[in-house]
Enzyme design. Structure first.
Site, PDB file in Angstrom:
ATOM      1  CG  HIS A 176      -6.963   2.583   5.736  1.00  0.00           C
ATOM      2  ND1 HIS A 176      -7.253   1.336   5.224  1.00  0.00           N
ATOM      3  CD2 HIS A 176      -8.131   3.027   6.318  1.00  0.00           C
ATOM      4  CE1 HIS A 176      -8.523   1.037   5.495  1.00  0.00           C
ATOM      5  NE2 HIS A 176      -9.065   2.043   6.151  1.00  0.00           N
ATOM      6  NE  ARG A 227      -2.308   1.940   3.057  1.00  0.00           N
ATOM      7  CZ  ARG A 227      -2.232   1.874   4.384  1.00  0.00           C
ATOM      8  NH1 ARG A 227      -2.839   0.913   5.038  1.00  0.00           N
ATOM      9  NH2 ARG A 227      -1.537   2.778   5.055  1.00  0.00           N
ATOM     10  CE1 TYR A 247       0.283   1.868   8.160  1.00  0.00           C
ATOM     11  CE2 TYR A 247      -0.518   3.574   9.632  1.00  0.00           C
ATOM     12  CZ  TYR A 247      -0.651   2.845   8.467  1.00  0.00           C
ATOM     13  OH  TYR A 247      -1.697   3.082   7.627  1.00  0.00           O
TER      14      TYR A 247
HETATM   15  C1  LIG Z   1     -16.089  -5.830  10.467  1.00  0.00           C
HETATM   16  C2  LIG Z   1     -15.184  -4.636  10.500  1.00  0.00           C
HETATM   17  N1  LIG Z   1     -14.226  -4.535  11.431  1.00  0.00           N
HETATM   18  C3  LIG Z   1     -13.389  -3.472  11.462  1.00  0.00           C
HETATM   19  C4  LIG Z   1     -13.539  -2.451  10.548  1.00  0.00           C
HETATM   20  C5  LIG Z   1     -12.610  -1.247  10.587  1.00  0.00           C
HETATM   21  N2  LIG Z   1     -11.707  -1.298   9.416  1.00  0.00           N
HETATM   22  C6  LIG Z   1     -11.901  -0.495   8.356  1.00  0.00           C
HETATM   23  S1  LIG Z   1     -10.758  -0.750   7.161  1.00  0.00           S
HETATM   24  C7  LIG Z   1      -9.969  -1.945   8.075  1.00  0.00           C
HETATM   25  C8  LIG Z   1      -8.748  -2.637   7.530  1.00  0.00           C
HETATM   26  C9  LIG Z   1      -9.052  -3.611   6.449  1.00  0.00           C
HETATM   27  O1  LIG Z   1      -7.848  -4.039   5.847  1.00  0.00           O
HETATM   28  P1  LIG Z   1      -7.831  -4.953   4.590  1.00  0.00           P
HETATM   29  O2  LIG Z   1      -8.874  -6.013   4.696  1.00  0.00           O
HETATM   30  O3  LIG Z   1      -6.440  -5.400   4.381  1.00  0.00           O
HETATM   31  O4  LIG Z   1      -8.310  -3.979   3.397  1.00  0.00           O
HETATM   32  P2  LIG Z   1      -7.577  -2.665   2.819  1.00  0.00           P
HETATM   33  O5  LIG Z   1      -8.181  -1.512   3.557  1.00  0.00           O
HETATM   34  O6  LIG Z   1      -6.111  -2.792   3.059  1.00  0.00           O
HETATM   35  O7  LIG Z   1      -7.932  -2.646   1.363  1.00  0.00           O
HETATM   36  C10 LIG Z   1     -10.615  -2.110   9.301  1.00  0.00           C
HETATM   37  C11 LIG Z   1     -10.164  -3.057  10.325  1.00  0.00           C
HETATM   38  C12 LIG Z   1     -14.577  -2.581   9.598  1.00  0.00           C
HETATM   39  N3  LIG Z   1     -14.767  -1.660   8.630  1.00  0.00           N
HETATM   40  N4  LIG Z   1     -15.365  -3.674   9.566  1.00  0.00           N
END
Ligand SMILES: Cc1ncc(C[n+]2csc(CCOP(=O)(O)OP(=O)(O)O)c2C)c(N)n1
Ligand SMILES: [Mg+2]
Length: 354
Positions: free
Chosen positions: A258, A254, A267
């Site tokens: 985010h 990435r 980080y």
């Molecule tokens: C069920 C749930 N738990 C926590 C969150 C908070 N949250 C938003 S984005 C994220 C990280 C997700 O990472 P990843 O699956 O690797 O996707 P990326 O954002 O890197 O595309 C989290 C934990 C959420 N949206 N939904």
């Protein structure tokens, strides 16, 4: 600081580097290549302009997908229009590849009801913000289509973090057992906000999880639009042939925050981000097409200007929407709303009108 996975080597690649790594081939015509390039640039432009619109206060918090475009455009290019897409917030704009108005997606990020769409129109399900909960939706949709004898494939997009969620496990188990015609497309950008992949899983790669669900898995270079296209096309062919699901792990790192609310300098591995930016997916494909002699400077400029014009029109249309009725915030949750909600709405109207 997180570095790349030890197993990051051995990724499926087609685009070489113009020097030591030779270019592979893919079965696309020159016109198809230029179309795919145009799609890549449209997504890139959407993303870069959205960041500017956010900074100008014209859209809300925004999940940046800079350098994820190859994963999105490459995989979508392998689908037919009758196939369904189940996006996460990271693929918020994927519908524009199917002709969805840019203003619709921008309105979604503006929190405006003009950003709601009917999934049946373009085969694009609602953007899923809860992590992984759309995986069972996509699998159920695909299985249902199979039962109805429709020739439809579903694709669900999710991140590395989603593979730790119960819904991913439930969806993948179900897909394997029912041989659902679905592609589970994991964008492994090696971060779930600030959680690095090595804290996410003790597995050396995500793709090896596929075996546990009885489905094949493929690892591709997520910045190689042609490798992504090729792998997704194989998965779609399998699905249509009744052979069931495929798990695709598209690996990247990435290189943007985010989302607009995040400060990754706390980080992230800055050196690794610099490397990724150097080798980002749009430039890589552009140089490949130039090497093949099917794209020139004038075409590059034309594609860029066209995408910028689409964005200018999109934000103007989104901003021309009359303000939404605040009462909508309280609708669609309860068949019989509790009385306290009416008090909350009255208070909201008082504040907004005051
Ligand atoms: C069920 C749930 N738990 C926590 C969150 C908070 N949250 C938003 S984005 C994220 C990280 C997700 O990472 P990843 O699956 O690797 O996707 P990326 O954002 O890197 O595309 C989290 C934990 C959420 N949206 N939904
Ligand atoms: Mg991630």
């Amino acid at each position: 600081m997180s570095r790349v996975l030890p197993a990051e080597g051995g990724l499926r690649r087609i685009i070489g580097d113009g020097h030591a790594i030779p270019d592979g081939e893919v079965d696309l015509t020159a016109d198809q290549h230029r179309d795919l390039y145009r799609r890549l640039v449209l997504l890139r432009t959407y993303d870069e302009r959205s960041l500017v619109y956010h900074r100008q206060g014209r859209i809300g918090t925004y999940a940046i997908f800079w350098n994820h475009e190859a994963m999105q455009a490459g995989s979508e290019f392998a689908l037919e229009l009758r196939d369904w897409i189940f996006p996460s917030y990271r693929e918020s704009a994927i519908g524009i590849l199917r002709g969805m108005a840019v203003s619709t997606v921008l309105s979604w990020w503006r929190g405006h009801p003009a950003g709601w769409w009917d999934p049946q129109e373009l085969g694009v399900a609602s953007i899923c913000v809860p992590i992984g909960t759309h995986v069972p939706h996509a699998v159920g949709f695909a299985w249902g289509s199979k039962l109805r004898g429709e020739d439809r494939v579903a694709i669900a997009y999710f991140g590395d973090g989603a593979t730790s969620e119960g819904s991913f496990h439930e969806g993948a188990t179900f897909a394997g057992v029912m041989k659902a015609p679905v592609v589970l497309f994991c964008n492994n950008n090696q971060w779930a906000i600030s959680t690095p992949i090595e804290s996410q899983t003790a597995a050396a790669t995500l793709v090896e999880k596929a075996a546990g669900y009885g489905m094949p898995g493929v690892r591709v270079d997520g910045a190689d639009v042609l490798a992504v296209y090729d792998a997704t096309r194989d998965a779609v062919v399998r699905a249509r042939a009744g052979e069931g699901p495929t798990f695709i792990e598209a690996v990247t790192y990435r290189s943007a925050p985010h989302a607009t609310a995040d400060d990754p300098t706390l980080y992230i591995d800055e050196e690794r981000v610099a490397e990724e930016k150097e080798n980002e997916c749009v430039g890589r494909y552009q140089r490949y097409l130039e090497r093949l002699g099917i794209l020139d400077d004038a075409q590059v400029e034309e594609v860029k200007q066209e995408a910028l014009a689409v964005m200018r029109k999109g934000i103007a249309q989104a901003e021309a929407e009359p303000p939404a009725d605040p009462g909508l915030v309280f609708e669609h949750a309860y068949a019989e709303p509790p009385p306290a909600l009416a008090d909350d709405l009255a208070e909201l109207r008082r504040v907004l009108d005051g």
